[in-house]
Structures are given as structure tokens and as C-alpha cells.
Design an enzyme around this catalytic site. Structure first.
Site, PDB file in Angstrom:
ATOM      1  N   TYR A   1       0.681  -0.955   0.085  1.00 52.08           N
ATOM      2  CA  TYR A   1       0.183  -0.230   0.124  1.00 52.08           C
ATOM      3  C   TYR A   1       0.782   1.148   0.025  1.00 52.08           C
ATOM      4  CZ  TYR A   1      -3.002   3.353   1.378  1.00 52.08           C
ATOM      5  OH  TYR A   1      -3.568   4.935   1.617  1.00 52.08           O
TER       6      TYR A   1
ATOM      7  N   GLU B   1      -3.023   7.688  -4.048  1.00 58.06           N
ATOM      8  CA  GLU B   1      -3.269   6.330  -2.987  1.00 58.06           C
ATOM      9  C   GLU B   1      -3.309   5.219  -4.049  1.00 58.06           C
ATOM     10  OE1 GLU B   1      -7.021   4.701  -1.758  1.00 58.06           O
ATOM     11  OE2 GLU B   1      -5.754   4.920   0.240  1.00 58.06           O
TER      12      GLU B   1
END
Ligand code: GDP
Ligand code: MN
Length: 397
Positions: free
Chosen positions: A118, A206
Site C-alpha cells: 500500500y 493512493e
């Protein structure tokens, strides 16, 4: 302003961030053509079909599917386009899918060497600095990781004058457990990613997952990108990426007439001049036992036309049970605003079916109250803040 995955990936690629290649398609035929082209360019035989909507969790909702041949590309694209995709991040009705991204399959089947990380770049409002947030636990719910195993999430704060420094990029690659080629690739990846974030005036990048393949490539498989609205005037190329179909229709309309409007869940519509007063008014509504239905700053010129536009926007929200107009007459005189409210009310005829509470304070406030009280309309006037709150409480019953 939020972007689609395919648009975010375009921006990433333009800054040299490696991405999973893809082509956007609006129907099954375009999907097949896209798949053929990707096969020519990348040699891939398998493709992922990804719904392009402004919501995450598409994989869980059935909006991301693997196609092993062109027939499956056609079938899956055909079934995803036009569907109402429901994910943990959409409303219960879901979001209509208008287009899909046909992407090369970058996961090698049965490969235990692939890794999903992530990574995001965003503003830390506490310190006023940008930061890179990252974790080895990518690909799934990062919210769950943050809640249950927060120690698995790392952050790297960036000095605005220096930018992301090489040692910081190396620390990130190290904390992600990488070595050798993958380590070097990650340093390049995060450096390019930070540059993309900074130079596109983004408020969020993101990437979940960032994929490490078994041959040590690091690439963005997903991209959630938000560009700061206030920078769009100097980012014309990105401004044109706006997809109005994905946005709240009332907010779109308000923007067109130059009103600063944010849709909320409550039942009391607000019409206020000035953002600070708008925030205070929302507090006032809450204290009176209501919930604000919107944030609306009509700005400095609260004339009849503007008040009418604001009324129309507020009334589009079916949850509105009362409207509170709270205007401070500093530059604009209260009596003129009052006249504006009365005129707008008359012009709109039957469109206004909910009680209206008007609180005007400042220059000529008493005169304004007279105008409202003598208008013969179902408008309650108030001069004091508390009075306005009490009236809201009263009309909400
Ligand atoms: P999200 O669910 O909206 O976050 O969409 P993502 O783009 O993150 O995709 C969801 C999941 O699909 C990812 O976590 C991957 O596990 C999977 N996925 C994405 N791209 C590929 C691919 O090329 N091949 C395979 N096999 N799976 C993929
Ligand atoms: Mn994702």
C-alpha cells in the site's frame, strides 16, 4: 476533484511511474479491440476488466474481473458496463458503470513471489506537511490494517523545501522488506510518485496495490487521485478530466452558478454569507436539534437573483424540512438582502413548501426585520443567533 483510475494512471505514467498498462473502453467491442492492442504491445494473453467509477472496493463488488481470452473480455466487459456497481464505498444503489479499463494481467498465476503493498501521498494536516504513507499489507482493506495492526503502517514526512530526499526513498524501500533490484525499483517508484503528486497539485495519490512482480518490477495496479480544486485554474489538462456523471448533481449545478455548496445528510437547509459564518450556523442548527442539509456560502453579493438561485439549489434536496438564512450585512445591507429574500420567495411561487427562518444582522438589521415581517409571507425573522436557533427548533417540532 477526484479522477478515474485510468486518468490517475495517465498522470502517473507521464511522471515516469511504472503502471499496469491499460486502455479504456465504453462497450464490449471497444474492449476487445483494446485487449488485442494490449496483446500486441505487451504480449499479455490475459486481461483484467476494471469498472471505472469514483469509488474504491470495486474488486469486492464484482467490478474487477480477470479474462483469459477475447471471448471472456467481450462477455465480462459487456456485463460490467451498464451495471450498478455496489461496493463498500458506494451508496446502497451503487454507481452506474459507463466505462471499463482493459488492463494487462500483471499477476503471474501461482506466483508466491509477487507482493502487494500500500502506498499513498497526502497532506498531514496536523503538521502541515506532505507525507508518504505505506505498508507491506496492501491489496486489501487498508482501513482494517490501520485499525487492527497500526504498527504495520509507516509514514515518511516530507520537508516542503527539500522534497523527498534519497535517504527517505531508501528507508521506504527498506521498510517494505525489499533488496537488490526490487529495492532500487522501489526507490525510483516512490521518487517519481512523489514528484507526480507535487507537480500535479494533487491532494491525494493512493496506490493500492503497488505490485512487486517476481521479476522485481514495481508498478501501480490501482490509482486513486484527487487534484486540489483550487489549483485547477492552472492545471487545465487535469480540469478537463472532470467526469460530471460521477459527481453530486446538486453540487455540479451550484458550481455552475458560482455558489459554494456542499451536500450533507441533514434536514435543515442553510443559506449563509461567508464560510466561517456558515460553519457557525451549522453548529447552531445542531444545537437546536437539527442536522444541516448542506453547507452553502452565497458570498458577498446576496441580491434577489442570488438568493433565488440558492433557494433553488437547497430545495433540490428532498430531505430539507426547513431553511435557515443567516446573513451578516457588512458590505451588503440587510434590508437589501431581506428584499431579495422576499422577491425570490414571490418569484418562486409554490416551489417553497418549507418554513424559512431568516436571521439578518448588521447594517439596517431592524429595517430588514420589518421588511420580512410585513411581507405577509411564511417567513420567520430573527435578529439574535439564539432566536434563530429557537425558531429552527420550533419549526422542526
Ligand atoms: P479496488 O478493489 O477498487 O481497489 O480495485 P483494484 O484496482 O485495487 O483491484 C482489486 C484487486 O484486483 C487487486 O487487489 C488485485 O488483487 C486484483 N487485480 C488487479 N489487477 C490484476 C491483474 O492484473 N491480475 C490479477 N490476477 N488480479 C488483479
Ligand atoms: Mn485498490
Amino acid at each position: 476533484m477526484n479522477l478515474h483510475e485510468y486518468q490517475g494512471k495517465e498522470i502517473l505514467a507521464s511522471f515516469g511511474v511504472r503502471i499496469q498498462r491499460g486502455i479504456v473502453a465504453r462497450n464490449a467491442k471497444e474492449a476487445v479491440d483494446a485487449a488485442k492492442q494490449l496483446t500486441q504491445e505487451t504480449g499479455t494473453g490475459w486481461h483484467v476488466i476494471k469498472a471505472q467509477v469514483h469509488a474504491g472496493g470495486r474488486g469486492k463488488g464484482g467490478g474487477v474481473k480477470l479474462a483469459k481470452n477475447l471471448k471472456e473480455v467481450e462477455e465480462l466487459a459487456g456485463s460490467i458496463i451498464g451495471m450498478n456497481l455496489i461496493t463498500p464505498q458506494t451508496s446502497a444503489e451503487g454507481k452506474k458503470v459507463h466505462q471499463v479499463l482493459i488492463a494487462e494481467d500483471v499477476y503471474y498465476p501461482g506466483d508466491s513471489e509477487t507482493n502487494e503493498f500500500y502506498m499513498s501521498v497526502l497532506l498531514n494536516r496536523g503538521t502541515g506537511r506532505n507525507m508518504v504513507m505505506y505498508s507491506t499489507e496492501g491489496g486489501m482493506d487498508i482501513e482494517e490494517v490501520a485499525e487492527k495492526t497500526p504498527h504495520l503502517i509507516f509514514t515518511e514526512e516530507i520537508d516542503p523545501g527539500l522534497g523527498l530526499l534519497p535517504f527517505q526513498a531508501r528507508r521506504i524501500a527498506f521498510n517494505l522488506g525489499l533488496s537488490g533490484t526490487a529495492f532500487k525499483e522501489m526507490v525510483k517508484f516512490v521518487t517519481a510518485l512523489y514528484k507526480a503528486y507535487e507537480q500535479s497539485d494533487a491532494s491525494l495519490f493512493e496506490i493500492n496495490p503497488v505490485l512487486k512482480t517476481s521479476d522485481d518490477k514495481i508498478m501501480a495496479v490501482d490509482a486513486k487521485v484527487s487534484i486540489d480544486d483550487n489549483a485547477l485554474y492552472r492545471r487545465k489538462v487535469y480540469a478537463e478530466m472532470r467526469d460530471l456523471r460521477e459527481e453530486n448533481p446538486i453540487e455540479v449545478e451550484a458550481r455552475e452558478v458560482g455558489l459554494n455548496y456542499v451536500d450533507l445528510d441533514g434536514n435543515v437547509g442553510c443559506m449563509v454569507n461567508g464560510a466561517g459564518l456558515a460553519m457557525a450556523t451549522m453548529d447552531l442548527i445542531k444545537m437546536a436539534g437539527g442536522e444541516p442539509a448542506n453547507f452553502l456560502d452565497v458570498g458577498g453579493t446576496a441580491d434577489a437573483k442570488r438568493v433565488e438561485e440558492a433557494f433553488r439549489i437547497i430545495l433540490k434536496d428532498p430531505n430539507v424540512k426547513a431553511i435557515l438564512i443567516n446573513i451578516f450585512g457588512g458590505i451588503v445591507r440587510c434590508d437589501r438582502v431581506a428584499q431579495g429574500v422576499v422577491d425570490a420567495y414571490k418569484n418562486m411561487g409554490d416551489a417553497i413548501q418549507v418554513p424559512i427562518i431568516v436571521r439578518l444582522q448588521g447594517t439596517n438589521a431592524e429595517l430588514a426585520k420589518e421588511i420580512i415581517d410585513n411581507s405577509g409571507l411564511a417567513v420567520h425573522s430573527a435578529v439574535q443567533f439564539q432566536e434563530a436557533a429557537d425558531k429552527v427548533k420550533e419549526v422542526l417540532g
